[in-house]
Design a protein around this motif. Sequence first.
Motif, mmCIF file in Angstrom:
data_model
loop_
_atom_site.group_PDB
_atom_site.id
_atom_site.type_symbol
_atom_site.label_atom_id
_atom_site.label_comp_id
_atom_site.label_asym_id
_atom_site.label_seq_id
_atom_site.Cartn_x
_atom_site.Cartn_y
_atom_site.Cartn_z
ATOM 1 N N ASN A 1 -25.089 13.874 31.334
ATOM 2 C CA ASN A 1 -25.622 15.120 30.777
ATOM 3 C C ASN A 1 -24.616 16.246 30.911
ATOM 4 N N VAL A 2 -23.746 16.122 31.914
ATOM 5 C CA VAL A 2 -22.720 17.127 32.199
ATOM 6 C C VAL A 2 -21.416 16.382 32.437
ATOM 7 N N LEU A 3 -20.324 16.871 31.841
ATOM 8 C CA LEU A 3 -19.001 16.342 32.143
ATOM 9 C C LEU A 3 -18.225 17.409 32.894
ATOM 10 N N TYR A 4 -17.688 17.029 34.048
ATOM 11 C CA TYR A 4 -16.785 17.903 34.796
ATOM 12 C C TYR A 4 -15.418 17.265 34.687
ATOM 13 N N LEU A 5 -14.502 17.941 33.972
ATOM 14 C CA LEU A 5 -13.251 17.334 33.553
ATOM 15 C C LEU A 5 -12.034 17.919 34.236
ATOM 16 N N GLY A 6 -11.100 17.032 34.547
ATOM 17 C CA GLY A 6 -9.776 17.444 34.990
ATOM 18 C C GLY A 6 -8.875 17.571 33.774
ATOM 19 N N ALA A 7 -7.577 17.485 33.989
ATOM 20 C CA ALA A 7 -6.619 17.625 32.892
ATOM 21 C C ALA A 7 -6.612 16.362 32.036
ATOM 22 N N LEU A 8 -6.749 16.545 30.732
ATOM 23 C CA LEU A 8 -6.710 15.440 29.780
ATOM 24 C C LEU A 8 -5.479 15.569 28.907
ATOM 25 N N GLY A 9 -4.892 14.433 28.547
ATOM 26 C CA GLY A 9 -3.836 14.447 27.553
ATOM 27 C C GLY A 9 -4.426 14.755 26.183
ATOM 28 N N GLU A 10 -3.593 15.134 25.241
ATOM 29 C CA GLU A 10 -4.069 15.506 23.905
ATOM 30 C C GLU A 10 -4.852 14.369 23.252
ATOM 31 N N LYS A 11 -4.360 13.154 23.348
ATOM 32 C CA LYS A 11 -5.031 12.012 22.737
ATOM 33 C C LYS A 11 -6.400 11.778 23.374
ATOM 34 N N GLU A 12 -6.453 11.838 24.706
ATOM 35 C CA GLU A 12 -7.726 11.660 25.416
ATOM 36 C C GLU A 12 -8.710 12.770 25.061
ATOM 37 N N ARG A 13 -8.218 14.010 25.011
ATOM 38 C CA ARG A 13 -9.081 15.154 24.700
ATOM 39 C C ARG A 13 -9.695 15.010 23.314
ATOM 40 N N LEU A 14 -8.881 14.643 22.326
ATOM 41 C CA LEU A 14 -9.383 14.495 20.954
ATOM 42 C C LEU A 14 -10.385 13.346 20.847
ATOM 43 N N ALA A 15 -10.094 12.228 21.524
ATOM 44 C CA ALA A 15 -11.000 11.081 21.487
ATOM 45 C C ALA A 15 -12.329 11.425 22.152
ATOM 46 N N LEU A 16 -12.274 12.121 23.299
ATOM 47 C CA LEU A 16 -13.504 12.500 23.993
ATOM 48 C C LEU A 16 -14.309 13.481 23.159
ATOM 49 N N ARG A 17 -13.637 14.457 22.589
ATOM 50 C CA ARG A 17 -14.333 15.447 21.760
ATOM 51 C C ARG A 17 -15.037 14.777 20.581
ATOM 52 N N ALA A 18 -14.374 13.812 19.945
ATOM 53 C CA ALA A 18 -14.981 13.092 18.823
ATOM 54 C C ALA A 18 -16.191 12.286 19.283
ATOM 55 N N SER A 19 -16.101 11.659 20.466
ATOM 56 C CA SER A 19 -17.223 10.848 20.943
ATOM 57 C C SER A 19 -18.420 11.694 21.346
ATOM 58 N N LEU A 20 -18.177 12.958 21.728
ATOM 59 C CA LEU A 20 -19.276 13.840 22.148
ATOM 60 C C LEU A 20 -20.019 14.484 20.978
ATOM 61 N N ALA A 21 -19.433 14.463 19.793
ATOM 62 C CA ALA A 21 -20.052 15.116 18.633
ATOM 63 C C ALA A 21 -21.462 14.571 18.418
ATOM 64 N N GLY A 22 -22.414 15.495 18.330
ATOM 65 C CA GLY A 22 -23.799 15.112 18.101
ATOM 66 C C GLY A 22 -24.576 14.755 19.356
ATOM 67 N N HIS A 23 -23.934 14.811 20.518
ATOM 68 C CA HIS A 23 -24.610 14.506 21.783
ATOM 69 C C HIS A 23 -24.750 15.780 22.612
ATOM 70 N N PRO A 24 -25.957 16.057 23.134
ATOM 71 C CA PRO A 24 -26.170 17.279 23.923
ATOM 72 C C PRO A 24 -25.618 17.139 25.342
ATOM 73 N N ILE A 25 -24.326 17.377 25.476
ATOM 74 C CA ILE A 25 -23.656 17.226 26.768
ATOM 75 C C ILE A 25 -22.921 18.518 27.104
ATOM 76 N N LEU A 26 -23.189 19.041 28.288
ATOM 77 C CA LEU A 26 -22.535 20.244 28.797
ATOM 78 C C LEU A 26 -21.162 19.856 29.330
ATOM 79 N N THR A 27 -20.110 20.588 28.922
ATOM 80 C CA THR A 27 -18.761 20.266 29.389
ATOM 81 C C THR A 27 -18.176 21.434 30.176
ATOM 82 N N ILE A 28 -17.664 21.102 31.361
ATOM 83 C CA ILE A 28 -17.071 22.094 32.263
ATOM 84 C C ILE A 28 -15.736 21.525 32.722
ATOM 85 N N GLY A 29 -14.701 22.329 32.668
ATOM 86 C CA GLY A 29 -13.395 21.848 33.084
ATOM 87 C C GLY A 29 -12.695 22.825 33.997
#
Length: 195
Positions: A114-142
């Motif tokens: 329900n919540v993601l607490y994120l450390g540093a992501l590489g550009e590829k990881e960040r884009l892939a994660l962002r795409a997978s989260l689309a349409g899902h009600p997930i709070l993101t904190i980094g």
Amino acid sequence: MSRKLPQFHHGGPALRAVRFLFAFLVLQSGTAAGQAVPAHALDTVAQRNAAIASTVIGIISYTHWPADPRPITICVIANPAHAEGLLSNIAAAGKPITAREMAVDDPTVTSACNVLYLGALGEKERLALRASLAGHPILTIGETGPACGAANMFCLRFESNRVGLQMNLDSIARSGVHVDPHVLLLSAPKSKAVE
């Protein structure tokens, strides 16, 4: 000649962003200009961990999901530097919360968290994660970093031994969760910092 104004659909992302921005401006007008003093002192490792856990719990307390998750699951991803307080003995008044570590490419992130607490992501990881989260009600904190604002709804800001918040209003508006604008009170100055 009349100009057509943009239409805001009830509850749509644009309207939520405008409402959140308005509330932000109202709350900011009540704080002293030039004073960006976050509320939590971070003099020791234990205080830092407690302050970060407290700030994350505070953000969660102002967040509402379309379906009330029980418990709320915080997934710690990409080895953030300051997640110890979230992974040990996390508790919040009125909301059961659990925390666990997960790999950034775990396919169950959108169903298990329900919540993601994120450390540093590489550009590829960040884009892939962002795409997978689309349409899902997930709070993101980094944690603050070069891509924090682009990847998360909230970024924790560390300065002068204190923790505060930065917000991405567009990400909040499009997230599928409702964040009460009073979340801004978590980073509002309560008193002048004593060095």
